[in-house]
Scaffold this motif. Structure first.
Motif, PDB file in Angstrom:
ATOM      1  N   LEU A   1      62.978  45.256  29.072  1.00  0.00           N
ATOM      2  CA  LEU A   1      62.546  43.994  28.468  1.00  0.00           C
ATOM      3  C   LEU A   1      63.070  42.739  29.142  1.00  0.00           C
ATOM      4  O   LEU A   1      64.231  42.666  29.538  1.00  0.00           O
ATOM      5  CB  LEU A   1      62.995  43.934  27.009  1.00  0.00           C
ATOM      6  CG  LEU A   1      62.248  44.784  26.002  1.00  0.00           C
ATOM      7  CD1 LEU A   1      62.872  44.627  24.622  1.00  0.00           C
ATOM      8  CD2 LEU A   1      60.786  44.436  25.962  1.00  0.00           C
ATOM      9  N   ASP A   2      62.165  41.751  29.212  1.00  0.00           N
ATOM     10  CA  ASP A   2      62.514  40.373  29.549  1.00  0.00           C
ATOM     11  C   ASP A   2      62.366  39.493  28.312  1.00  0.00           C
ATOM     12  O   ASP A   2      63.053  38.491  28.168  1.00  0.00           O
ATOM     13  CB  ASP A   2      61.586  39.818  30.640  1.00  0.00           C
ATOM     14  CG  ASP A   2      61.787  40.506  31.979  1.00  0.00           C
ATOM     15  OD1 ASP A   2      62.922  40.899  32.283  1.00  0.00           O
ATOM     16  OD2 ASP A   2      60.797  40.648  32.716  1.00  0.00           O
ATOM     17  N   ASP A   3      61.420  39.876  27.427  1.00  0.00           N
ATOM     18  CA  ASP A   3      61.114  39.062  26.247  1.00  0.00           C
ATOM     19  C   ASP A   3      60.632  39.953  25.114  1.00  0.00           C
ATOM     20  O   ASP A   3      59.965  40.963  25.354  1.00  0.00           O
ATOM     21  CB  ASP A   3      60.041  38.032  26.605  1.00  0.00           C
ATOM     22  CG  ASP A   3      59.897  36.933  25.564  1.00  0.00           C
ATOM     23  OD1 ASP A   3      60.831  36.749  24.759  1.00  0.00           O
ATOM     24  OD2 ASP A   3      58.849  36.282  25.543  1.00  0.00           O
ATOM     25  N   PHE A   4      60.957  39.560  23.878  1.00  0.00           N
ATOM     26  CA  PHE A   4      60.584  40.311  22.684  1.00  0.00           C
ATOM     27  C   PHE A   4      60.309  39.311  21.577  1.00  0.00           C
ATOM     28  O   PHE A   4      61.076  38.369  21.384  1.00  0.00           O
ATOM     29  CB  PHE A   4      61.747  41.226  22.271  1.00  0.00           C
ATOM     30  CG  PHE A   4      61.506  42.033  21.031  1.00  0.00           C
ATOM     31  CD1 PHE A   4      61.010  43.317  21.115  1.00  0.00           C
ATOM     32  CD2 PHE A   4      61.784  41.519  19.774  1.00  0.00           C
ATOM     33  CE1 PHE A   4      60.801  44.077  19.977  1.00  0.00           C
ATOM     34  CE2 PHE A   4      61.580  42.262  18.638  1.00  0.00           C
ATOM     35  CZ  PHE A   4      61.084  43.549  18.738  1.00  0.00           C
ATOM     36  N   ALA A   5      59.219  39.499  20.844  1.00  0.00           N
ATOM     37  CA  ALA A   5      58.909  38.631  19.703  1.00  0.00           C
ATOM     38  C   ALA A   5      58.292  39.468  18.593  1.00  0.00           C
ATOM     39  O   ALA A   5      57.472  40.354  18.852  1.00  0.00           O
ATOM     40  CB  ALA A   5      57.942  37.528  20.109  1.00  0.00           C
TER      41      ALA A   5
ATOM     42  N   GLU B   1      57.527  42.035  26.651  1.00  0.00           N
ATOM     43  CA  GLU B   1      57.247  41.759  28.067  1.00  0.00           C
ATOM     44  C   GLU B   1      58.400  42.276  28.893  1.00  0.00           C
ATOM     45  O   GLU B   1      59.561  42.153  28.505  1.00  0.00           O
ATOM     46  CB  GLU B   1      57.120  40.253  28.318  1.00  0.00           C
ATOM     47  CG  GLU B   1      55.896  39.629  27.725  1.00  0.00           C
ATOM     48  CD  GLU B   1      55.755  38.164  28.102  1.00  0.00           C
ATOM     49  OE1 GLU B   1      56.148  37.790  29.226  1.00  0.00           O
ATOM     50  OE2 GLU B   1      55.257  37.403  27.264  1.00  0.00           O
ATOM     51  N   GLY B   2      58.062  42.850  30.038  1.00  0.00           N
ATOM     52  CA  GLY B   2      59.117  43.328  30.908  1.00  0.00           C
ATOM     53  C   GLY B   2      58.577  44.077  32.102  1.00  0.00           C
ATOM     54  O   GLY B   2      57.400  44.025  32.426  1.00  0.00           O
TER      55      GLY B   2
ATOM     56  N   LEU C   1      70.412  39.960  25.819  1.00  0.00           N
ATOM     57  CA  LEU C   1      69.166  40.225  25.089  1.00  0.00           C
ATOM     58  C   LEU C   1      69.343  41.443  24.190  1.00  0.00           C
ATOM     59  O   LEU C   1      68.900  41.452  23.036  1.00  0.00           O
ATOM     60  CB  LEU C   1      67.999  40.430  26.056  1.00  0.00           C
ATOM     61  CG  LEU C   1      66.642  40.764  25.434  1.00  0.00           C
ATOM     62  CD1 LEU C   1      66.192  39.680  24.462  1.00  0.00           C
ATOM     63  CD2 LEU C   1      65.601  40.979  26.520  1.00  0.00           C
TER      64      LEU C   1
END
Length: 119
Positions: free
Chosen positions: A91-95, A69-70, A51
């Protein structure tokens, strides 16, 4: 603790590697409340491994509005003024996000450009 933030990147992200070769993408974000007088809260942001490398390739600039998200964690460290606490989001997710107001302005501008007749 799981956290979901919509925030602006407060500094240009950087990619570093540990001695073991693990990629770490680091930046900080400014989170504000809904009111203009709400003070910003700054949160450190880390992404690891694949990531981190994907985000480095994306290369979002400072000021980018993003959905993150994280896992939220706190760290205590010794600063010049004594003990301090830092919030960090792993982080788990980034947009990337587009602010609705700006998106509407761009859409209106595109419609006006299409309706104008050439000379």
């Amino acid at each position: 603790m799981k956290a979901i933030l919509k925030a602006y990147l407060a500094r240009k992200p950087e990619l570093v590697y540990t001695n073991q070769g693990t990629a770490i993408w680091k930046t900080s974000v400014a989170v504000r409340g809904r009111r203009k007088e709400d003070e910003a809260v700054f949160v450190e942001v880390l992404a690891l491994g694949g990531l981190a490398e994907a985000l480095a390739e994306m290369d979002p600039p400072k000021g980018t509005y993003a959905h993150l998200e994280g896992r939220l964690q706190t760290e205590t460290y010794e600063g010049k003024d004594g003990k301090k606490t830092r919030l960090t989001l792993v982080l788990d997710d980034f947009a990337l996000l587009v602010r609705p107001k700006k998106a509407e302005e761009k859409a209106e501008g595109a419609e006006e450009a299409q309706s104008e007749e050439p000379f």
